[in-house]
Motif scaffolding. Structure first.
Motif, PDB file in Angstrom:
ATOM      1  N   THR A  20       0.848  -1.188   0.000  1.00 47.53           N
ATOM      2  CA  THR A  20       0.000   0.000   0.000  1.00 47.53           C
ATOM      3  C   THR A  20       0.884   1.238   0.000  1.00 47.53           C
ATOM      4  OG1 THR A  20      -1.741  -1.148   1.236  1.00 47.53           O
ATOM      5  CG2 THR A  20      -1.790   1.268   1.234  1.00 47.53           C
ATOM      6  N   TYR A  22       2.193   4.831   0.823  1.00 51.54           N
ATOM      7  CA  TYR A  22       2.005   5.860   1.845  1.00 51.54           C
ATOM      8  C   TYR A  22       3.336   6.577   2.069  1.00 51.54           C
ATOM      9  CZ  TYR A  22       4.061   2.517   5.199  1.00 51.54           C
ATOM     10  OH  TYR A  22       4.890   1.641   5.837  1.00 51.54           O
ATOM     11  N   THR A  25       4.755   9.915   8.178  1.00 54.60           N
ATOM     12  CA  THR A  25       4.034  11.013   8.822  1.00 54.60           C
ATOM     13  C   THR A  25       4.343  11.138  10.308  1.00 54.60           C
ATOM     14  OG1 THR A  25       2.132   9.598   9.306  1.00 54.60           O
ATOM     15  CG2 THR A  25       2.119  10.794   7.198  1.00 54.60           C
ATOM     16  N   ASN A  95       9.243   8.098   1.116  1.00 49.03           N
ATOM     17  CA  ASN A  95       8.499   6.910   0.715  1.00 49.03           C
ATOM     18  C   ASN A  95       9.156   5.686   1.350  1.00 49.03           C
ATOM     19  OD1 ASN A  95       7.223   4.758  -0.514  1.00 49.03           O
ATOM     20  ND2 ASN A  95       8.042   5.165  -2.565  1.00 49.03           N
ATOM     21  N   VAL A 101       5.467   5.961  -5.099  1.00 46.99           N
ATOM     22  CA  VAL A 101       4.384   6.692  -4.449  1.00 46.99           C
ATOM     23  C   VAL A 101       4.177   8.011  -5.182  1.00 46.99           C
ATOM     24  CG1 VAL A 101       3.754   8.018  -2.385  1.00 46.99           C
ATOM     25  CG2 VAL A 101       4.612   5.684  -2.157  1.00 46.99           C
ATOM     26  N   THR A 178      -1.262  14.281   0.275  1.00 41.21           N
ATOM     27  CA  THR A 178      -2.059  13.073   0.074  1.00 41.21           C
ATOM     28  C   THR A 178      -1.357  12.155  -0.918  1.00 41.21           C
ATOM     29  OG1 THR A 178      -3.343  14.194  -1.651  1.00 41.21           O
ATOM     30  CG2 THR A 178      -4.229  14.230   0.579  1.00 41.21           C
ATOM     31  N   VAL A 179      -1.689  10.884  -0.843  1.00 42.14           N
ATOM     32  CA  VAL A 179      -1.064   9.861  -1.685  1.00 42.14           C
ATOM     33  C   VAL A 179      -2.110   9.240  -2.594  1.00 42.14           C
ATOM     34  CG1 VAL A 179       0.166   7.647  -1.710  1.00 42.14           C
ATOM     35  CG2 VAL A 179       0.728   9.394   0.006  1.00 42.14           C
ATOM     36  N   GLN A 182      -4.318   5.495  -2.197  1.00 42.31           N
ATOM     37  CA  GLN A 182      -4.205   5.109  -0.792  1.00 42.31           C
ATOM     38  C   GLN A 182      -5.529   4.542  -0.309  1.00 42.31           C
ATOM     39  OE1 GLN A 182      -3.334   8.268   2.092  1.00 42.31           O
ATOM     40  NE2 GLN A 182      -1.669   7.000   2.824  1.00 42.31           N
ATOM     41  N   GLU A 186      -5.943   3.628   5.452  1.00 47.54           N
ATOM     42  CA  GLU A 186      -4.597   4.161   5.618  1.00 47.54           C
ATOM     43  C   GLU A 186      -4.602   5.684   5.686  1.00 47.54           C
ATOM     44  OE1 GLU A 186      -1.689   2.694   5.983  1.00 47.54           O
ATOM     45  OE2 GLU A 186      -2.359   0.618   5.811  1.00 47.54           O
ATOM     46  N   GLN A 187      -5.756   6.285   6.024  1.00 46.11           N
ATOM     47  CA  GLN A 187      -5.848   7.738   6.034  1.00 46.11           C
ATOM     48  C   GLN A 187      -5.006   8.365   7.143  1.00 46.11           C
ATOM     49  OE1 GLN A 187      -7.140   9.592   3.677  1.00 46.11           O
ATOM     50  NE2 GLN A 187      -7.586   7.689   2.617  1.00 46.11           N
ATOM     51  N   LYS A 189      -2.081   7.927   7.419  1.00 44.22           N
ATOM     52  CA  LYS A 189      -0.778   8.146   6.802  1.00 44.22           C
ATOM     53  C   LYS A 189      -0.741   9.437   5.986  1.00 44.22           C
ATOM     54  CE  LYS A 189       1.061   4.314   8.307  1.00 44.22           C
ATOM     55  NZ  LYS A 189       2.149   4.346   9.308  1.00 44.22           N
ATOM     56  N   VAL A 190      -1.810  10.210   6.030  1.00 47.18           N
ATOM     57  CA  VAL A 190      -1.832  11.511   5.371  1.00 47.18           C
ATOM     58  C   VAL A 190      -1.076  12.507   6.242  1.00 47.18           C
ATOM     59  CG1 VAL A 190      -3.302  13.436   4.652  1.00 47.18           C
ATOM     60  CG2 VAL A 190      -3.981  11.099   4.146  1.00 47.18           C
TER      61      VAL A 190
END
Length: 317
Positions: A20, A22, A25, A95, A101, A178-179, A182, A186-187, A189-190
């Motif tokens: 995934t 991300y 952060t 990353n 990413v 933002t990615v 994603q 996995e939010q 990881k914002v």
């Protein structure tokens, strides 16, 4: 019938790994390498007890506060719209995954980030990197460049955050990274954090004289002075701002008033003041009668077209 080797059945093992995308952060020291990281803005000493203000940050200093989740810029000199000065800081975007990413970066209002489902629970981190040329100022005082990065596996890129204030006030915005692709789970990881800064300009005040003429200009009145004699008076210039200020002096030629600092400049540190002398030296009076003479000193401030003073000089020979 016996099978040949080419007819033997073959089997293969297929192995794969899902990833995934991300970005980092949580590592504050990695994201904000260049800035000072503090626990809270309340750690900054201020002149007023219990006061927590961005203006209390030193000029040219940029910090990241973990409690407020804010990248705070100290006072920055205001610029005209489209100006290329201001302040720029870089943060590091990493990353940590095994795939490419694609990250996007934006400056939003604080309200937009609060209501944006993509904002999640991301935390800001301080990063360091080389600074590039700022993009044109459009809209708010904060801008980001570049707006997109494609980051290879286990590598990082730097993002420039520009602060170009155009008014003497406090600014607030938010940074959001933002990615692409994603997953919804996995939010967290914002990367999201607030931005704060204040615009300032060099400014002065004339502490003395306090007398004014009918037009409202500050006045130095030498009153009556005998011909071929000299009378000296002074005025005091004070730096009322929070940054070093340079005063420029201008005075018309061909008068009986002399000002040693004419066509020169004076640099004052914040809170500093200096006394300057002006002389009235009448040489001759036609017919022996009294004659009123006048002139003026124009005092302007470098990098502040709005701060000007006209000091009127008057005397009778």
């Amino acid at each position: 019938m016996e099978k040949t080797p080419s007819q033997w059945a073959r089997s293969f093992e297929v192995v794969g790994e899902s990833c995934t995308p991300y970005i980092v952060t949580e590592d504050i020291q990695s994201i904000f390498e260049e800035q000072e990281v503090i626990h809270s803005l309340s750690d900054i000493k201020s002149g007023t007890e219990g006061s927590v203000k961005i203006e209390n940050i030193g000029i040219g200093k940029v910090i990241y506060s973990q409690v407020e989740k804010m990248l705070a810029f100290g006072p920055v000199m205001c610029t005209t719209v489209g100006g290329r000065s201001g302040c720029v800081e870089r943060i590091r975007i990493t990353n940590p995954t095994k795939i490419d990413v694609k990250a996007s970066f934006a400056i939003k209002s604080v309200e937009e980030v609060v209501t944006d489902p993509k904002a999640g629970k991301g935390k800001g981190k301080e990063a360091k990197g080389k600074k590039g040329e700022p993009p044109p100022v459009e809209g708010g005082a904060f801008s980001v460049h570049p707006e997109n990065w494609e980051i290879p596996p286990h590598e990082h890129r730097y993002v420039n955050i520009h602060f170009n204030p155009t008014e003497m006030k406090t600014y607030r915005s938010s940074f959001l990274a933002t990615v692409e692709d994603q997953n919804s789970d996995e939010q967290d990881k914002v990367l999201a954090f607030d931005l704060g800064g204040s615009g300032t300009m060099p400014c002065i005040a004339l502490e003395q004289p306090t007398q004014r003429d009918q037009e409202g200009n500050l006045l130095i009145d030498f009153e009556r002075v005998h011909a071929d004699r000299t009378s000296s008076k002074s005025f005091i210039v004070r730096n009322d701002g929070i940054m070093t200020t340079t005063c420029l002096f201008d005075m018309p030629p061909g008068t009986f008033f002399t000002f040693p600092s004419k066509d020169s400049s004076l640099t004052l540190n914040a809170g500093e003041k200096q006394e300057l002398s002006v002389n009235f030296c009448p040489v001759d009076v036609a017919g022996g009668s009294e004659e009123e003479m006048s002139s003026q000193i124009k005092i302007s401030v470098l990098n502040n077209p709005f701060d000007k003073y006209y000091l009127k000089l008057k005397g009778i020979a």
